[in-house]
Design a protein around this motif. Structure first.
Motif, PDB file in Angstrom:
ATOM      1  N   MET A 147      12.233  42.783  78.725  1.00 28.53           N
ATOM      2  CA  MET A 147      13.353  43.588  79.203  1.00 28.53           C
ATOM      3  C   MET A 147      14.126  42.851  80.294  1.00 28.53           C
ATOM      4  N   ALA A 176      10.935  49.019  83.652  1.00 25.69           N
ATOM      5  CA  ALA A 176       9.948  49.091  82.578  1.00 25.69           C
ATOM      6  C   ALA A 176       8.551  49.340  83.136  1.00 25.69           C
ATOM      7  N   VAL A 177       8.207  48.658  84.230  1.00 22.85           N
ATOM      8  CA  VAL A 177       6.890  48.846  84.843  1.00 22.85           C
ATOM      9  C   VAL A 177       6.745  50.274  85.364  1.00 22.85           C
ATOM     10  N   ARG A 197       8.014  52.864  84.269  1.00 19.20           N
ATOM     11  CA  ARG A 197       7.864  53.787  83.134  1.00 19.20           C
ATOM     12  C   ARG A 197       6.521  53.632  82.431  1.00 19.20           C
ATOM     13  N   GLU A 201       5.359  50.780  81.009  1.00 17.29           N
ATOM     14  CA  GLU A 201       5.345  49.756  79.971  1.00 17.29           C
ATOM     15  C   GLU A 201       4.465  48.582  80.403  1.00 17.29           C
ATOM     16  N   SER A 202       4.033  47.783  79.447  1.00 18.46           N
ATOM     17  CA  SER A 202       3.221  46.620  79.747  1.00 18.46           C
ATOM     18  C   SER A 202       4.047  45.567  80.480  1.00 18.46           C
ATOM     19  N   HIS A 209       6.086  43.490  77.989  1.00 16.06           N
ATOM     20  CA  HIS A 209       7.323  44.138  77.567  1.00 16.06           C
ATOM     21  C   HIS A 209       8.348  44.107  78.701  1.00 16.06           C
ATOM     22  N   ALA A 210       7.888  44.295  79.922  1.00 19.91           N
ATOM     23  CA  ALA A 210       8.791  44.234  81.073  1.00 19.91           C
ATOM     24  C   ALA A 210       9.428  42.855  81.188  1.00 19.91           C
TER      25      ALA A 210
END
Length: 316
Positions: free
Chosen positions: A282, A269-270, A272, A274-275, A278-279
């Motif tokens: 996930m 996630a990081v 990509r 993303e915050s 949010h990571a």
């Protein structure tokens, strides 16, 4: 998307099996064992692959077991670069007692490193990493690797503006928390955190307070502490968050791989963009998915996405 390089200095071939009952004395007849490539960074790379992402696993291997490990990874289509060491790559075994469902895990120490191998590994990692990449150092250190290896690696990666995620334990973790190395992320579990804090961390706020102290002292920019079935806490200079997971206890099969699944999903996630919050969600969903799989299996994308809405994110 940023490139991800995972590092496994002490990989293993993980064997998992089951016996009707574990008792001392007689020979215990095992079921046909399942062999998986193992070790922190390898499992992070595998989790990323299972979630539909891509990374490169930097693996220190040696001997026939090392060759078997690379064959297992190739069969899963995990991209890797091998670093040759003297000695034989270790094995580990997880045995489930069929009468109770309890799992017993036996882990070998791995080959002994010397100073030349450590220096060569640092140079090889620096050559393998991409500019502005995300690097994950996960798993135990082999005998002979200095306790300050994470700090040495952090300094080497600074030349390529890389972000370092450290997930280690034992003496190397203690050494890291006594200095202001400042990697991008430092992750540990609740048992390790309580050992470092020298006190129980019963409440989420207790965990967050301890993590806040590490951030304030410059130990890491972001600190993540896993609280077992309660989920994980993330702390940085901007705030403190906790993400809990909702898994029916009846669905829990094995805790093996939950932490590595968390790290894989979090880092993907990081990478990509993303915050971090949010990571965290996930990663929590991936850890939740992993505990519902048997043996040394990790998470899969379908289960992670199904569990993500049930992950409860809150500020502390």
């Amino acid at each position: 998307m940023a490139d991800i390089l995972t590092i496994t200095l002490n990989p293993t071939v993980d064997l998992s099996t089951q016996v009707p009952e574990i008792i001392a004395g007689p020979k215990l007849r095992c079921e046909t064992p399942v062999a998986d490539p193992g070790g922190g960074g390898i499992n992070v790379a595998r989790a990323i692959k299972f979630l539909g992402g891509q990374s490169t696993a930097f693996i220190a291997t040696g001997g026939e077991t090392g060759a078997r490990l690379l064959r297992l990874l190739a069969a899963e289509h995990v991209r890797f670069t091998a670093f040759s060491v003297t000695g034989d790559t270790r094995q580990s075994i997880a045995v489930t007692d069929g009468s109770t469902g309890e799992q017993y895990r036996f882990v070998m120490p791995g080959p002994v490193w010397n100073a030349a191998m450590v220096g060569d590994a640092l140079h090889a990692i620096e050559a393998a990493v991409s500019e502005d990449g995300l690097v994950v150092l996960s798993g135990s250190q082999p005998p002979g690797v200095p306790l300050d290896f994470p700090a040495r690696l952090h300094r080497a990666l600074a030349r390529k503006n890389c972000r370092l995620f450290v997930d280690t334990s034992g003496a190397p973790l203690h050494a890291l928390t006594k200095s202001a190395v400042g990697p991008f992320v430092l992750r540990m579990d609740d048992v390790e955190a309580e050992d470092l804090a020298d006190r129980p961390l019963l409440k989420r706020a207790d965990t967050a307070d301890f993590a806040s102290d590490l951030v304030a002292r410059g130990v890491a920019q972001n600190v993540i502490i896993a609280r077992g079935s309660d989920g994980s806490t993330l702390v940085n200079k901007d705030g403190r968050w906790h993400c809990s997971r909702a898994v029916d206890p009846a669905r829990v099969v094995s805790a093996v791989g939950a932490g590595d699944s968390f790290v894989g999903a979090f880092c993907m996630a990081v990478a990509r963009g993303e915050s971090l919050v949010h990571a965290l969600s996930m990663g929590t969903a991936a850890a939740s998915a992993a505990v519902t799989t048997a043996g040394t299996q990790l998470c899969n994308a379908e289960d992670v996405m199904a569990m993500l809405p049930d992950c409860d994110l809150s500020e502390i």
